[in-house]
Design a protein around this motif. Sequence first.
Motif, PDB file in Angstrom:
ATOM      1  N   GLU A  44       0.828  -1.208   0.000  1.00 26.35           N
ATOM      2  CA  GLU A  44       0.000   0.000   0.000  1.00 26.35           C
ATOM      3  C   GLU A  44       0.866   1.264   0.000  1.00 26.35           C
ATOM      4  N   LEU A  45       1.937   1.249   0.768  1.00 21.90           N
ATOM      5  CA  LEU A  45       2.805   2.432   0.826  1.00 21.90           C
ATOM      6  C   LEU A  45       3.595   2.587  -0.463  1.00 21.90           C
ATOM      7  N   ALA A  46       3.975   1.468  -1.067  1.00 18.71           N
ATOM      8  CA  ALA A  46       4.684   1.541  -2.348  1.00 18.71           C
ATOM      9  C   ALA A  46       3.794   2.235  -3.377  1.00 18.71           C
ATOM     10  N   SER A  47       2.508   1.848  -3.423  1.00 17.65           N
ATOM     11  CA  SER A  47       1.589   2.455  -4.384  1.00 17.65           C
ATOM     12  C   SER A  47       1.453   3.954  -4.125  1.00 17.65           C
ATOM     13  N   ARG A  48       1.298   4.318  -2.845  1.00 18.18           N
ATOM     14  CA  ARG A  48       1.144   5.738  -2.509  1.00 18.18           C
ATOM     15  C   ARG A  48       2.368   6.537  -2.938  1.00 18.18           C
ATOM     16  N   ALA A  49       3.544   5.976  -2.692  1.00 16.77           N
ATOM     17  CA  ALA A  49       4.774   6.699  -3.030  1.00 16.77           C
ATOM     18  C   ALA A  49       4.975   6.785  -4.547  1.00 16.77           C
ATOM     19  N   HIS A  50       4.615   5.727  -5.287  1.00 13.44           N
ATOM     20  CA  HIS A  50       4.719   5.793  -6.752  1.00 13.44           C
ATOM     21  C   HIS A  50       3.851   6.934  -7.286  1.00 13.44           C
ATOM     22  N   LEU A  51       2.640   7.044  -6.730  1.00 12.36           N
ATOM     23  CA  LEU A  51       1.701   8.050  -7.226  1.00 12.36           C
ATOM     24  C   LEU A  51       2.300   9.452  -7.142  1.00 12.36           C
ATOM     25  N   SER A  52       3.024   9.760  -6.074  1.00 13.31           N
ATOM     26  CA  SER A  52       3.584  11.120  -6.010  1.00 13.31           C
ATOM     27  C   SER A  52       4.877  11.259  -6.779  1.00 13.31           C
ATOM     28  N   ASN A  53       5.531  10.157  -7.096  1.00 10.08           N
ATOM     29  CA  ASN A  53       6.865  10.287  -7.704  1.00 10.08           C
ATOM     30  C   ASN A  53       6.934  10.107  -9.218  1.00 10.08           C
ATOM     31  N   ILE A  54       5.957   9.422  -9.803  1.00 12.96           N
ATOM     32  CA  ILE A  54       6.099   9.096 -11.231  1.00 12.96           C
ATOM     33  C   ILE A  54       6.232  10.332 -12.122  1.00 12.96           C
ATOM     34  N   LEU A  55       5.342  11.291 -11.983  1.00 12.87           N
ATOM     35  CA  LEU A  55       5.418  12.445 -12.895  1.00 12.87           C
ATOM     36  C   LEU A  55       6.712  13.246 -12.737  1.00 12.87           C
ATOM     37  N   LEU A  83       3.840  -6.141  -7.481  1.00 14.69           N
ATOM     38  CA  LEU A  83       2.770  -5.740  -6.572  1.00 14.69           C
ATOM     39  C   LEU A  83       1.719  -5.036  -7.416  1.00 14.69           C
ATOM     40  N   ILE A  84       0.507  -5.592  -7.447  1.00 14.58           N
ATOM     41  CA  ILE A  84      -0.460  -5.141  -8.435  1.00 14.58           C
ATOM     42  C   ILE A  84      -0.770  -3.642  -8.326  1.00 14.58           C
ATOM     43  N   GLY A  85      -0.947  -3.155  -7.114  1.00 18.97           N
ATOM     44  CA  GLY A  85      -1.264  -1.733  -6.933  1.00 18.97           C
ATOM     45  C   GLY A  85      -0.114  -0.839  -7.372  1.00 18.97           C
ATOM     46  N   ALA A  86       1.095  -1.318  -7.196  1.00 19.56           N
ATOM     47  CA  ALA A  86       2.276  -0.566  -7.605  1.00 19.56           C
ATOM     48  C   ALA A  86       2.394  -0.570  -9.129  1.00 19.56           C
ATOM     49  N   VAL A  87       2.225  -1.752  -9.733  1.00 17.13           N
ATOM     50  CA  VAL A  87       2.280  -1.865 -11.193  1.00 17.13           C
ATOM     51  C   VAL A  87       1.256  -0.915 -11.830  1.00 17.13           C
ATOM     52  N   LEU A  88       0.057  -0.867 -11.221  1.00 17.67           N
ATOM     53  CA  LEU A  88      -1.025  -0.048 -11.786  1.00 17.67           C
ATOM     54  C   LEU A  88      -0.660   1.423 -11.904  1.00 17.67           C
ATOM     55  N   MET A  89       0.214   1.907 -11.043  1.00 18.00           N
ATOM     56  CA  MET A  89       0.579   3.321 -11.107  1.00 18.00           C
ATOM     57  C   MET A  89       1.358   3.637 -12.389  1.00 18.00           C
ATOM     58  N   GLY A  90       2.414   2.888 -12.642  1.00 16.19           N
ATOM     59  CA  GLY A  90       3.193   3.131 -13.857  1.00 16.19           C
ATOM     60  C   GLY A  90       2.379   2.853 -15.108  1.00 16.19           C
TER      61      GLY A  90
ATOM     62  N   SER B 219       1.547  17.665 -10.433  1.00 16.38           N
ATOM     63  CA  SER B 219       2.650  16.878  -9.866  1.00 16.38           C
ATOM     64  C   SER B 219       2.483  16.656  -8.369  1.00 16.38           C
ATOM     65  N   THR B 220       1.695  17.499  -7.696  1.00 15.25           N
ATOM     66  CA  THR B 220       1.599  17.327  -6.241  1.00 15.25           C
ATOM     67  C   THR B 220       0.230  16.845  -5.765  1.00 15.25           C
ATOM     68  N   LEU B 221      -0.707  16.652  -6.691  1.00 15.80           N
ATOM     69  CA  LEU B 221      -2.045  16.213  -6.255  1.00 15.80           C
ATOM     70  C   LEU B 221      -2.009  14.825  -5.624  1.00 15.80           C
ATOM     71  N   LEU B 222      -2.642  14.693  -4.462  1.00 16.86           N
ATOM     72  CA  LEU B 222      -2.755  13.404  -3.778  1.00 16.86           C
ATOM     73  C   LEU B 222      -4.225  13.083  -3.558  1.00 16.86           C
ATOM     74  N   PRO B 223      -4.558  11.795  -3.456  1.00 17.23           N
ATOM     75  CA  PRO B 223      -5.921  11.447  -3.074  1.00 17.23           C
ATOM     76  C   PRO B 223      -6.195  11.862  -1.629  1.00 17.23           C
ATOM     77  N   VAL B 224      -7.464  11.977  -1.291  1.00 20.45           N
ATOM     78  CA  VAL B 224      -7.847  12.144   0.113  1.00 20.45           C
ATOM     79  C   VAL B 224      -8.128  10.742   0.626  1.00 20.45           C
ATOM     80  N   TYR B 225      -7.177  10.169   1.371  1.00 21.86           N
ATOM     81  CA  TYR B 225      -7.343   8.795   1.846  1.00 21.86           C
ATOM     82  C   TYR B 225      -8.203   8.738   3.111  1.00 21.86           C
ATOM     83  N   LEU B 226      -8.154   9.778   3.929  1.00 24.92           N
ATOM     84  CA  LEU B 226      -8.795   9.774   5.252  1.00 24.92           C
ATOM     85  C   LEU B 226      -8.408   8.529   6.025  1.00 24.92           C
ATOM     86  N   GLY B 227      -7.164   8.399   6.305  1.00 23.40           N
ATOM     87  CA  GLY B 227      -6.785   7.266   7.153  1.00 23.40           C
ATOM     88  C   GLY B 227      -5.408   6.748   6.818  1.00 23.40           C
ATOM     89  N   LEU B 228      -4.823   6.095   7.779  1.00 23.27           N
ATOM     90  CA  LEU B 228      -3.497   5.527   7.598  1.00 23.27           C
ATOM     91  C   LEU B 228      -3.595   4.247   6.796  1.00 23.27           C
TER      92      LEU B 228
END
Lengths: 338, 253
Positions: A44-55, A83-90, B219-228
């Motif tokens: 889950e964290l890998a996917s989140r980090a990919h989302l902010s870093n790819i562009l 990791l499927i969620g990570a792959v989906l980002m790229g 480049s900086t847009l993030l989803p609103v996850y509301l939670g860890l």
Amino acid sequence: MRVLGIESSCDETAVACVDDGGVRSNLISSQVDLHRHFGGVVPELASRAHLSNILPVLSAALEEAGWTLDEVEAVAATAGPGLIGAVLMGLSCAKSVAWARRLPFVGVHHIEGHILANDIERPMTLPALVLVVSGGHTQTVWMEAPGRYRVLGKTRDDAAGETLDKAAKLMGLGYPGGPLIEKLAAGGRAGAISLPVGLRRRGELDFSFSGLKTAVRLRLEAMGDEVSEADRADLARALQDAVIESLVLKTAAALDALGAGRVRGLYLAGGVARNAALRDAFESLAAARRLVFTPPPPAYCTDNAAMIAWAGRHRLLAGQRDSLQLGAFARRPLSSWS
Amino acid sequence: MKLILALDSSQRLGGSVTLLAEDGRRAEVFHDRDQGYAESFFALVDEGLERLGSRIEEVGAIVVIRGPGSFTGLRIGVMTAKSLAFALDRPLYAAGSLQMLALAAGAEDGSPPSPDGAGSVLALLDAGRGAAYAAAWSFSAAAREAIAEPQRLSLDEVAALASRLGPARRVVALGENVASLAEELAGGGFEPVVVSSLASIAAAACRRGDPWCPSVEPSTLLPVYLGLSQAERIHGIDLGDEVHRLRPPRPGK
Ligand SMILES: Nc1ncnc2c1ncn2[C@@H]1O[C@H](COP(=O)(O)OP(=O)(O)OP(=O)(O)O)[C@@H](O)[C@H]1O
Ligand SMILES: [Mg+2]
């Protein structure tokens, strides 16, 4: 053909630009610092980090290549395994760029990327036997041509890289373990400790590393709390030697199974291929079998996007295209791909 | 003609793509239940464009629903939207899913549920594991005010929040679990409002320049996850912005 490649199957966000002359840029943003908190990659964290870093990585890769999006002629991205969620980002990013720019798009099998890393700096000598040794895979692959693969033997449990990573964790070395074991093993004595090689019997093509992992754990328990630096080095050396012995044994068995004349080249692929002792062992094996062997450039062994762009370029030049409805996959054998 | 392209894959089911033309013509295409969002997005956009007889080049702005909702769906939507904005070189707008529900319940055109020109709305989405994403606003033709900011609540907590809302009140819900809760509330004095496409609500909000659909930096847009994440919860570690921070790329070596 100028190809933009994206890789996001695990914990590296990577983007590369390649053209007919080779690699124009190859950038990697690593999340190792993030996953270190948890002792391994958290999907889950890998996917989140990919989302902010790819562009940002994509923009930097274009800039380094001296390209704008106008120069890009096709887009390739890892479609799996990973990791499927990570792959989906790229994959989502790549498809968006392809759609918006009306560019051809291809998905790439991550392991085909690792294999074709060998083709980037000079064309591979084919047909070849390739030993894929990465964090998630250990297999011998008979390669007739790019896109034509047959898996001969594979691990029945842990992958070679995974074994090194897990053993390093047991030894308190850190993550990822492969390079740390290699460093420590350099100061160890050969033969001081003996560890088992799995599935040793003649003619067996599959690998097994779980017994080795258990043996390391038992050794560590026997050594108690006060383990000297010399003992640790000896253990690392024994582990590395056992892994390499198994890899060479199974590669030789795969060559035997194929029979004389079916193979001209021998190759290593994946992160563990960075290991110098393994490269040396393959040098000797190739010489004994009269095969062409060139070790892969270290930069293209561990996860990177140059290998993905390059594999994509091969598929594109062969006239292949994927629909933008292509999905991500967590697992799929290489032989059934393309 | 400049089109607004709005994408919604924020909820587990019922995502959609809306293309809204300047003259008000609209194509609304829903995701197929059997296909993942990542697989179907572009087929849907192509279908929408075809219905309007338009081309990719006519897309003038991208809008995305940024959450809360299903983590994977949110990421696919946000990744796709920001990549499109980048590759088309068009502005990107982002809207909250609960805010869009509230707009559909009347805050949009300032048509409050009571004749004296004031009322409130409770917006609900499925959050999985017996929970809901919920928010409540009071509004009149002149103003919107939060009674409860978007948050993850147990269904009991939602009931408690509902009881705090005044007499002229509406409930708007999207998702199987919260739908039955909304039905109960409808029995208890809430006027129910039905919505189908968050993308269409967001496209209209973007066209009006609604403050709930602001322009954002791709480049900086993030989803609103509301939670860890689950890992952070289990390990008792809150990494905060550390997860999303930019990790500068270096050349492979
Ligand atoms: N010098 C080295 N010696 C041995 N192993 C190494 C070395 N450098 C890296 N590795 C190992 O390589 C692995 C990472 O390789 P790679 O990036 O190819 O794997 P992955 O992408 O995680 O897995 P897969 O490609 O199978 O999905 C890790 O297990 C790491 O320990
Ligand atoms: Mg890999």
